[in-house]
Design an enzyme around this catalytic site. Structure first.
Site, PDB file in Angstrom:
ATOM      1  CG  ASP A 124       0.766   3.693   3.916  1.00  0.00           C
ATOM      2  OD1 ASP A 124       1.038   2.642   4.519  1.00  0.00           O
ATOM      3  OD2 ASP A 124       0.397   4.730   4.488  1.00  0.00           O
ATOM      4  CB  ILE A 125      -3.738   6.871   3.652  1.00  0.00           C
ATOM      5  CG1 ILE A 125      -4.672   8.012   3.326  1.00  0.00           C
ATOM      6  CG2 ILE A 125      -3.490   6.763   5.152  1.00  0.00           C
ATOM      7  CD1 ILE A 125      -6.084   7.805   3.815  1.00  0.00           C
TER       8      ILE A 125
ATOM      9  CD  GLU B 157      -1.611   3.118  11.422  1.00  0.00           C
ATOM     10  OE1 GLU B 157      -0.389   3.376  11.302  1.00  0.00           O
ATOM     11  OE2 GLU B 157      -2.487   3.674  10.749  1.00  0.00           O
TER      12      GLU B 157
ATOM     13  CG  HIS C 128      -0.623  -4.082   5.897  1.00  0.00           C
ATOM     14  ND1 HIS C 128      -1.327  -4.380   7.034  1.00  0.00           N
ATOM     15  CD2 HIS C 128       0.242  -3.094   6.247  1.00  0.00           C
ATOM     16  CE1 HIS C 128      -0.916  -3.620   8.036  1.00  0.00           C
ATOM     17  NE2 HIS C 128       0.061  -2.819   7.578  1.00  0.00           N
TER      18      HIS C 128
ATOM     19  CG  HIS D 249       4.366  -1.445   4.975  1.00  0.00           C
ATOM     20  ND1 HIS D 249       3.788  -0.203   5.098  1.00  0.00           N
ATOM     21  CD2 HIS D 249       3.978  -2.150   6.067  1.00  0.00           C
ATOM     22  CE1 HIS D 249       3.075  -0.154   6.227  1.00  0.00           C
ATOM     23  NE2 HIS D 249       3.181  -1.310   6.828  1.00  0.00           N
TER      24      HIS D 249
HETATM   25  P1  AMP Z   1       1.152  -1.090  10.205  1.00  0.00           P
HETATM   26  O1  AMP Z   1      -0.141  -1.758  10.651  1.00  0.00           O
HETATM   27  O2  AMP Z   1       1.983  -0.615  11.339  1.00  0.00           O
HETATM   28  O3  AMP Z   1       1.929  -1.960   9.243  1.00  0.00           O
HETATM   29  O4  AMP Z   1       0.759   0.224   9.427  1.00  0.00           O
HETATM   30  C1  AMP Z   1      -0.471   0.371   8.756  1.00  0.00           C
HETATM   31  C2  AMP Z   1      -0.274   1.229   7.531  1.00  0.00           C
HETATM   32  O5  AMP Z   1      -1.541   1.378   6.916  1.00  0.00           O
HETATM   33  C3  AMP Z   1       0.268   2.628   7.809  1.00  0.00           C
HETATM   34  O6  AMP Z   1       1.420   2.850   6.990  1.00  0.00           O
HETATM   35  C4  AMP Z   1      -0.902   3.545   7.441  1.00  0.00           C
HETATM   36  O7  AMP Z   1      -0.488   4.776   6.881  1.00  0.00           O
HETATM   37  C5  AMP Z   1      -1.658   2.695   6.433  1.00  0.00           C
HETATM   38  N1  AMP Z   1      -3.091   3.012   6.355  1.00  0.00           N
HETATM   39  C6  AMP Z   1      -3.960   3.138   7.381  1.00  0.00           C
HETATM   40  N2  AMP Z   1      -5.204   3.417   6.914  1.00  0.00           N
HETATM   41  C7  AMP Z   1      -5.096   3.469   5.568  1.00  0.00           C
HETATM   42  C8  AMP Z   1      -6.016   3.723   4.513  1.00  0.00           C
HETATM   43  N3  AMP Z   1      -7.302   3.997   4.746  1.00  0.00           N
HETATM   44  N4  AMP Z   1      -5.562   3.689   3.232  1.00  0.00           N
HETATM   45  C9  AMP Z   1      -4.266   3.432   2.980  1.00  0.00           C
HETATM   46  N5  AMP Z   1      -3.342   3.185   3.927  1.00  0.00           N
HETATM   47  C10 AMP Z   1      -3.754   3.205   5.204  1.00  0.00           C
END
Ligand code: AMP
Length: 129
Positions: free
Chosen positions: A29-30, A88, A93, A95
């Site tokens: 995760d970024i 988001e 995905h 986590h």
């Molecule tokens: P959520 O959709 O709420 O489960 O969160 C999306 C997750 O994706 C967040 O923890 C972000 O930090 C992560 N994220 C968003 N863009 C990227 C990326 N380009 N590379 C890695 N992680 C990402």
């Protein structure tokens, strides 16, 4: 429009890749909650996890299990927490978050890591698979 994760899967934007097979990819995760926070993602872009067909869902969990086992060998923590949100990024995905405390699962406390640290950690986890 493709999700940001589809762009990662297609190699259009970079990631710190931990693992990949025909159907799934795992990368760091970024904006991690904790060191080693990893996302396990199906290559097929699906918004909601329970819209996946049952076998595809089980295969994602099996892939996530393997990544979690490698992660806990590399990152010292009490346990690996698991969460599925997707508010988001509307592309399924899982986590995987190395946790010691409930706050590590709240997504309110973030840590910062350099790109070099992320690259080396991703490689270390991937080597345990
Ligand atoms: P959520 O959709 O709420 O489960 O969160 C999306 C997750 O994706 C967040 O923890 C972000 O930090 C992560 N994220 C968003 N863009 C990227 C990326 N380009 N590379 C890695 N992680 C990402």
């Amino acid at each position: 429009m493709s999700s940001i994760f589809t762009k990662i899967i297609n190699g259009e934007i970079p990631c710190h890749k931990v693992a990949e097979d025909e159907n799934f990819i795992a990368f760091l995760d970024i904006n991690p909650n904790a060191r080693g926070h990893t996302l396990c993602v199906p290559k097929r872009e699906i918004n909601r996890i329970f819209d996946m067909d049952r076998q595809h869902y089980l295969d994602l969990m099996s892939f996530s299990y393997k990544v979690a086992k490698a992660l806990e060998e590399v990152v010292s923590c009490d346990r690996i927490g698991i969460s599925v949100i997707g508010l988001e990024v509307p592309h399924v995905h899982v986590h995987l978050i190395p946790i010691n405390d409930m706050k590590d699962m709240t997504f309110q406390h973030k840590i910062s890591m350099t790109s070099e640290e992320m690259a080396s950690l991703a490689q270390e986890i991937g080597n345990r698979l």
